[in-house]
Design an enzyme around this catalytic site. Structure first.
Site, PDB file in Angstrom:
ATOM      1  N   TYR A 139      -2.185   0.866 -11.279  1.00 45.57           N
ATOM      2  CA  TYR A 139      -0.945   0.389 -10.663  1.00 45.57           C
ATOM      3  C   TYR A 139      -0.980  -1.133 -10.654  1.00 45.57           C
ATOM      4  CZ  TYR A 139       2.527  -0.864  -7.218  1.00 45.57           C
ATOM      5  OH  TYR A 139       3.606  -1.436  -6.601  1.00 45.57           O
ATOM      6  N   GLU A 193       7.195  -3.836 -10.836  1.00 44.56           N
ATOM      7  CA  GLU A 193       6.135  -2.844 -10.723  1.00 44.56           C
ATOM      8  C   GLU A 193       5.903  -2.117 -12.047  1.00 44.56           C
ATOM      9  OE1 GLU A 193       5.956  -0.257  -6.896  1.00 44.56           O
ATOM     10  OE2 GLU A 193       6.960   0.938  -8.405  1.00 44.56           O
TER      11      GLU A 193
END
Ligand code: ADP
Ligand code: MG
Length: 390
Positions: free
Chosen positions: A109, A197
């Protein structure tokens, strides 16, 4: 403003962030050609909607034949996708991204956001990327690496390398990670982003680092200087009522309660919503009609509230400073004349021309309850709306 995954990936590529080869389609008969262009024998069909959690909602389908790709497209296109991040109506799927299936080794991530508490741009990274990152953040927050960048400073390659080492990346992947993080940071700064993101950022069997998903939220207040971003707006993914409201310069946000609110000033609107909750009700919307509002705008606001399906009562709370209470009263009466009134309504007017405004409402034939005190007004509307059955 939000954009789609395929648009985020387009920006990624401009900043040297690697993404899988993919083709965007909007009709089933484009699917087999897209598979041919991509090559390979595994494809992933991905619904383009403004919400995450698509995998969990059935909007990301792995296919091992062109026939399966076509079937997936048939199923998704034209339907609504419901994910853990949408409401129970979901969002319309008008476009699909067909992507080559990747040999995933690890799912990481990587994200950047504005952290108001530290007043920094915060980089978040984790070895535990993929579909359950929210769970990781709440249950094992120690698995999230945080790194703050001073907004007046800069991000160095050393900073990036240090994060890469905490993610246990080898040398080749570290180089790619530095390019990726530097690219994200540059997009963040140059495009006035509030959240960016990549989840998951994958490492592949071929020792490459790829952005498999992309999410970017832009700061609406800075959109005036980013024409290229504004052209990416997709109104089909936005709340129709919120868009209609913004055309009338009304600050409107749909909520899922039952009491429609019309208030002037954002702070007063928040306080009014709190009072409704405090007395056992729940607001159906946030609505700030603004300072210098007109009877016309009030009428539009009233119409918007009345046509929201879940509304069982309306509370109007106006503090007349710049705005005149008699104008508000006129707007309400205009709207009632136009769209009728089939819900209980409580109006509290205070300040400039309040007496004149209240007189107009009291003299009208419409069934309007007026209250001078805000707490009494909140209690009254909660009580009246309970008697309304949908
Ligand atoms: P969302 O976050 O909205 O669920 P993602 O794009 O992150 O959507 O996809 C969900 C999951 O599907 C990923 O975590 C990954 O495991 C898998 N996936 C997505 N794209 C591909 C792809 N091109 N190849 C292989 N697996 C994929
Ligand atoms: Mg994702």
């Amino acid at each position: 403003m939000h954009i789609h995954e395929y648009q985020a990936k387009g920006l990624f590529r401009q900043y040297n962030i690697q993404t899988p080869k993919a083709v965007l389609i909007s009709a089933v008969d484009e699917a087999s050609k897209a598979c041919g262009e991509l090559g390979g024998d595994i494809w992933v069909v991905k619904a383009q909607v403004h919400a995450g959690g698509r995998g969990k909602g059935g909007g990301v389908i792995l296919c091992r034949s062109v026939k399966a790709v076509e079937a997936a497209c048939e199923k998704l296109l034209g339907s609504n996708l419901i994910t853990p991040q949408t409401d129970d109506k979901g969002l319309p799927i008008n476009q699909l991204l067909i992507e080559g299936g990747q040999n995933i080794e690890r799912e990481l991530y990587l994200g950047l956001l504005v952290d108001r508490q530290t007043q920094k741009i915060t980089i978040l990274a984790s070895t535990e990327g993929g579909m359950d990152i929210e769970k990781v953040a709440s249950e094992t927050p120690e698995k999230i690496i945080k790194f703050g960048v001073d907004p007046l400073g800069a991000l160095s390659t050393n900073d990036c390398a240090s994060i890469a080492s905490q993610l246990n990346l080898n040398n080749t992947l570290t180089d790619q990670f530095i390019t990726t993080l530097m690219g994200l940071y540059q997009i963040f700064i140059e495009k006035d982003v509030s959240l960016i993101e990549i989840n998951p950022l994958i490492t592949t069997a071929e020792n490459t680092l790829l952005a498999l998903d992309g999410k970017i939220d832009f700061d609406d207040n800075a959109l005036y200087r980013h024409e290229d971003i504004v052209t990416m707006r997709d109104k089909s993914q936005e709340d129709e009522k919120e868009n209609e409201a913004s055309e009338y310069q009304l600050n409107y946000i749909s909520l899922d309660g039952t009491i429609g609110c019309m208030v002037n000033g954002a702070g007063l609107a928040m306080a009014t919503m709190d009072l409704i909750e405090h007395h056992g009700g729940s607001p159906a919307n946030f609505l700030d009609v603004g300072g210098g509002t007109t009877a016309d705008r009030v009428a539009k606001a009233f119409e918007l509230i009345q046509t929201e399906a879940n509304v069982q009562g309306i509370l109007v709370n106006i503090f007349g400073g710049i705005v005149r209470c008699d104008l508000i009263a006129e707007g309400i009466l205009q709207a009632i004349e136009k769209v009728g009134l089939n819900l209980p309504i409580v109006v509290r007017l205070e300040g400039t021309n309040a007496t004149a405004g209240l007189k107009l409402l009291d003299e009208s034939t419409a069934d309007i309850h007026t209250e001078a005190d805000l707490t009494q007004a909140a209690i009254k509307i909660v009580e009246l709306s309970k008697g309304v059955l949908q």
